[in-house]
Scaffold this motif. Sequence first.
Motif, mmCIF file in Angstrom:
data_model
loop_
_atom_site.group_PDB
_atom_site.id
_atom_site.type_symbol
_atom_site.label_atom_id
_atom_site.label_comp_id
_atom_site.label_asym_id
_atom_site.label_seq_id
_atom_site.Cartn_x
_atom_site.Cartn_y
_atom_site.Cartn_z
ATOM 1 N N UNK A 202 -73.729 -10.157 8.610
ATOM 2 C CA UNK A 202 -74.153 -11.252 7.480
ATOM 3 C C UNK A 202 -72.928 -11.982 7.671
ATOM 4 N N UNK A 203 -73.689 -13.148 7.013
ATOM 5 C CA UNK A 203 -72.456 -14.413 6.830
ATOM 6 C C UNK A 203 -71.182 -14.039 6.270
ATOM 7 N N UNK A 204 -70.125 -14.441 6.807
ATOM 8 C CA UNK A 204 -68.600 -14.121 6.235
ATOM 9 C C UNK A 204 -68.029 -15.503 6.275
ATOM 10 N N UNK A 205 -67.531 -15.761 4.979
ATOM 11 C CA UNK A 205 -66.514 -17.050 4.869
ATOM 12 C C UNK A 205 -65.290 -16.714 4.828
ATOM 13 N N UNK A 206 -64.658 -17.421 5.460
ATOM 14 C CA UNK A 206 -63.047 -16.958 5.413
ATOM 15 C C UNK A 206 -62.331 -16.781 6.829
ATOM 16 N N UNK A 207 -63.344 -16.601 7.928
ATOM 17 C CA UNK A 207 -63.063 -16.086 9.049
ATOM 18 C C UNK A 207 -62.726 -17.184 10.237
ATOM 19 N N UNK A 208 -61.912 -16.864 11.059
ATOM 20 C CA UNK A 208 -61.611 -17.776 12.287
ATOM 21 C C UNK A 208 -61.686 -17.058 13.391
ATOM 22 N N UNK A 209 -62.092 -17.857 14.613
ATOM 23 C CA UNK A 209 -62.010 -17.219 15.859
ATOM 24 C C UNK A 209 -61.067 -18.099 16.755
ATOM 25 N N UNK A 210 -60.390 -17.168 17.537
ATOM 26 C CA UNK A 210 -59.435 -17.471 18.724
ATOM 27 C C UNK A 210 -59.965 -16.757 19.827
ATOM 28 N N UNK A 211 -60.129 -17.378 20.933
ATOM 29 C CA UNK A 211 -60.458 -16.967 22.201
ATOM 30 C C UNK A 211 -59.483 -16.901 23.266
ATOM 31 N N UNK A 212 -59.789 -15.803 24.194
ATOM 32 C CA UNK A 212 -59.035 -15.394 25.362
ATOM 33 C C UNK A 212 -59.807 -15.615 26.521
ATOM 34 N N UNK A 213 -59.239 -15.810 27.698
ATOM 35 C CA UNK A 213 -59.710 -15.890 29.007
ATOM 36 C C UNK A 213 -58.888 -14.478 29.575
#
Length: 279
Positions: free
Chosen positions: A182-193
């Motif tokens: 479900x939708x979550x507020x307050x999350x962030x996304x950092x990506x890796x290669x």
Amino acid sequence: MHPLVVAGLKFRFVKADSVFIGENRGGWIYAGQRPRHEVKCPDFYIMNSPLTLQELSNILDSELSPEDETTWNQERLTAIISIMNQALTEISHELDSDYQWEIRCPTQSEWIHAKNCEQIILQTGMKEILADAVSSNYRGAMMDGRPRRFEGRGPMQWHTATMEIHPKNPSIYALSSAPMDRQNIGLSVRLVVTPIRQGSPRIVPRSADYGANIRSELFWTTMLGVIPSFAIPWFRGLGDYVTEGWVNLLFGGLCVGFVTGAFWRPRRPVITYEDGVQQ
């Protein structure tokens, strides 16, 4: 190493090295953070900071509302990662051809290794999504930095592990989780290669030395609880109570011994990569 640029996003190089995850303190309150173990991370690349609203808009080629920067669910995350992996094929010639590469969220070991190398900036009060599934402890954890998959059934299969940053002090963080169905507020996304790990993984042994743990618990409960419970009234001249009220003294000593076990017991062994179990 120069930064890697994929679809306009810059990724910083993190050199291969070992990182130690978890706790080796023996108290019961640390049971969910044990065992402390070594993880060998390969060379990989990581974003210096989480995705911003502008970067998300550029990836999706559409205008987004401000809350979209910190609102995530599994469907949206999968779509972003799919787009980024398609873009990765366009610059694959810049990567080591000995490996197959992918873009995803970092695992806990990759995240901590990058932080130790000062390659990431933390945002206070945020929860960064990790590639790992949730688990009750580190038994069965991957020792080569690949994502840990969920084991079992139930609603926790829809959760993902996160790194939660302290609201005021970015140097304080803890492993947490968030539901992704479900939708979550307050999350962030950092990506890796990062290289795709091939073959069967090496994992932390799934079972502890229960015999040694029981013997240790009996010893320390006796030393810290039972013996003082009898010794104190004896040295205070209450020898009659020692013989007549021994049941109460024994029960009290056991209670004290068990309580001390919540906060202190000898440190447990650290599991090195060589001590892991090949699946």
